[in-house]
Design an enzyme around this catalytic site. Structure first.
Site, PDB file in Angstrom:
ATOM      1  N   LYS A 130      39.645  53.938  43.694  1.00 45.09           N
ATOM      2  CA  LYS A 130      39.623  52.488  43.506  1.00 45.09           C
ATOM      3  C   LYS A 130      38.396  51.860  44.195  1.00 45.09           C
ATOM      4  CE  LYS A 130      43.469  52.542  41.172  1.00 45.09           C
ATOM      5  NZ  LYS A 130      43.654  53.973  41.000  1.00 45.09           N
TER       6      LYS A 130
HETATM    7  C1  LIG Z   1      46.600  50.695  36.203  1.00 47.72           C
HETATM    8  C2  LIG Z   1      47.225  51.491  37.308  1.00 47.72           C
HETATM    9  N1  LIG Z   1      48.489  51.223  37.673  1.00 47.72           N
HETATM   10  C3  LIG Z   1      49.094  51.886  38.662  1.00 47.72           C
HETATM   11  C4  LIG Z   1      48.434  52.868  39.371  1.00 47.72           C
HETATM   12  C5  LIG Z   1      49.168  53.607  40.433  1.00 47.72           C
HETATM   13  O1  LIG Z   1      48.557  53.516  41.687  1.00 47.72           O
HETATM   14  P1  LIG Z   1      48.739  54.710  42.752  1.00 47.72           P
HETATM   15  O2  LIG Z   1      47.982  55.891  42.227  1.00 47.72           O
HETATM   16  O3  LIG Z   1      48.160  54.162  44.013  1.00 47.72           O
HETATM   17  O4  LIG Z   1      50.185  54.972  42.866  1.00 47.72           O
HETATM   18  C6  LIG Z   1      47.111  53.182  39.031  1.00 47.72           C
HETATM   19  C7  LIG Z   1      46.387  54.245  39.742  1.00 47.72           C
HETATM   20  O5  LIG Z   1      45.447  54.822  39.266  1.00 47.72           O
HETATM   21  C8  LIG Z   1      46.490  52.481  37.972  1.00 47.72           C
HETATM   22  O6  LIG Z   1      45.234  52.761  37.594  1.00 47.72           O
END
Ligand SMILES: Cc1ncc(COP(=O)(O)O)c(C=O)c1O
Length: 382
Positions: free
Chosen positions: A188
């Site tokens: 990110k």
């Molecule tokens: C659009 C979106 N939603 C949710 C997530 C979930 O985040 P995490 O990987 O921190 O659980 C991501 C992670 O890449 C994402 O790109």
């Protein structure tokens, strides 16, 4: 931004961590405070200010931030949540984690955000919420989402996992909905390794978020639990990295935008390619350089041969093997169409994500541009 040496193996993503981040972690270790503490409070304050919301809580990752937000809104078994068909699986599994059912909505064809002209197709008597996902560094049409949610009495859970720094009509994403959820995973714009944040504007909702994330207590150190809650906390080491990363946010955004403009200038005249940019009324903090490309599979293989790691689009949720009729709802095809998700299918078949991260050098972007040009114009000298 530090300039990666020009080399011929370009990974999809390299997290940007520097001496200041390392010093921040070391400091928490030396202070002997490793669970949520002073750095977590600073991180929450800095995020609240950036996003411009009165309240917010940390979470272990973006998926759990979404689940925590859904849970605090009382969404659970028997409920349905509208989710765009193109997004990371975590948007939908967060809904499953609270026992509710994701219903997949078509995306619009220009920017691949949720198509609010098609959202009504997913409504049922069980629909309780809509989850707009701000995808690939730009924003959904939040006026349309807000109108739709008011009209149908739905909660809005913004998935702003990829959206730090992105503004829609001047307002930071994640500040529109009942809750706005962020991820700080390694790929990110700012990272804490794993990490998440739930932004909200309502005090009572904030209290529920606090109870749910901390075993039903407002404070730690007590074994009296006024409510049922869980453990959705982070660590102060991670928060310290987050505070340090946020100090660099403007530089990171500037660099990402510069890299994206190098891609765009180098590729915009190719008729076989569309470089996907910002949605109307949204700023752009590119998450990757997203292309809609003819012969995308061949281009991907060609770039791999030349040391460039690319990624396809997210696999449309209606096609995911893990989402079955028992745990999700897909929509029937419209008359004359082979699928209800033609835009999502089109995006998946032609979409390609090129590397774009803070430690990537301009020379490397120019190298990728030259390779892509030579793929479509083999006579080009490179
Ligand atoms: C659009 C979106 N939603 C949710 C997530 C979930 O985040 P995490 O990987 O921190 O659980 C991501 C992670 O890449 C994402 O790109």
């Amino acid at each position: 931004m530090p300039n990666e040496l020009v080399h011929r193996t370009i990974p999809q993503i390299v997290p940007y961590l520097d001496e200041q981040d390392a010093a921040a972690v070391l400091q928490t270790l030396q202070n002997n405070w490793i669970t949520e503490g002073p750095q977590s409070a600073l991180f929450v304050d800095a995020l609240r200010q950036l996003i411009d919301v009165p309240y917010g809580v940390l979470a272990p990752n973006g998926t759990m931030a979404l689940s925590l937000g859904l849970m605090a809104l009382g969404i659970g078994p028997g409920d349905e949540v509208l989710v765009p068909d193109i997004t990371f699986a975590g948007s939908a599994t967060a809904v499953l984690m609270v026992g509710a059912m994701p219903v997949f909505v078509e995306v619009e064809p220009d920017t691949f955000q949720i198509d609010m002209d098609r959202a009504a197709e997913g409504l049922s008597a069980r629909t309780r919420a809509i989850m707009p996902v701000h995808l690939y560094g730009t924003a959904c049409d939040m006026e349309a989402v807000d109108r739709f949610a008011r009209q149908h009495g739905l909660f809005v859970i913004e998935d702003a996992a990829q959206g730090i720094g992105v503004r829609h009509r001047g307002k930071h994403v994640g500040s529109f909905g009942d809750v706005g959820c962020f991820s700080f995973f390694a790929d990110k714009t700012i990272t804490t390794g794993e990490g998440g944040f739930v932004a909200c504007r309502d005090e009572a909702l904030y209290q529920r978020l606090c109870l749910l994330r901390n075993q039903g207590r407002m404070e730690r150190g007590s074994f009296v639990h006024p409510a049922v809650g869980f453990n959705f906390r982070m660590t102060d080491m991670q928060a310290a990295i987050g505070v340090s990363q946020l100090r660099k946010l403007d530089d990171i955004i500037g660099w990402k935008q510069l890299l994206w403009s190098v891609y765009e200038e180098g590729l915009s005249d190719l008729t076989e390619i569309r470089v996907v940019g910002a949605a109307p009324h949204s700023t752009h903090v590119p998450f990757r350089c997203v292309l809609i490309a003819e012969r995308a599979d061949e281009l991907q293989a060609f770039l791999a041969e030349h040391g460039v790691q690319t990624r396809s689009f997210f696999y449309p949720l209606h096609r995911q093997p893990c989402f079955t009729p028992e745990n999700s709802r897909t929509l029937p095809a419209r008359p004359g169409a082979s699928t209800a998700y033609a835009h999502a299918d089109y995006g998946f078949e032609r979409g390609l994500c090129l590397p774009l991260y803070p430690t990537l050098g301009i020379d490397n972007v120019q190298y990728m541009v030259r390779k892509i040009r030579s793929f479509y114009r083999p006579a080009t000298t490179i």
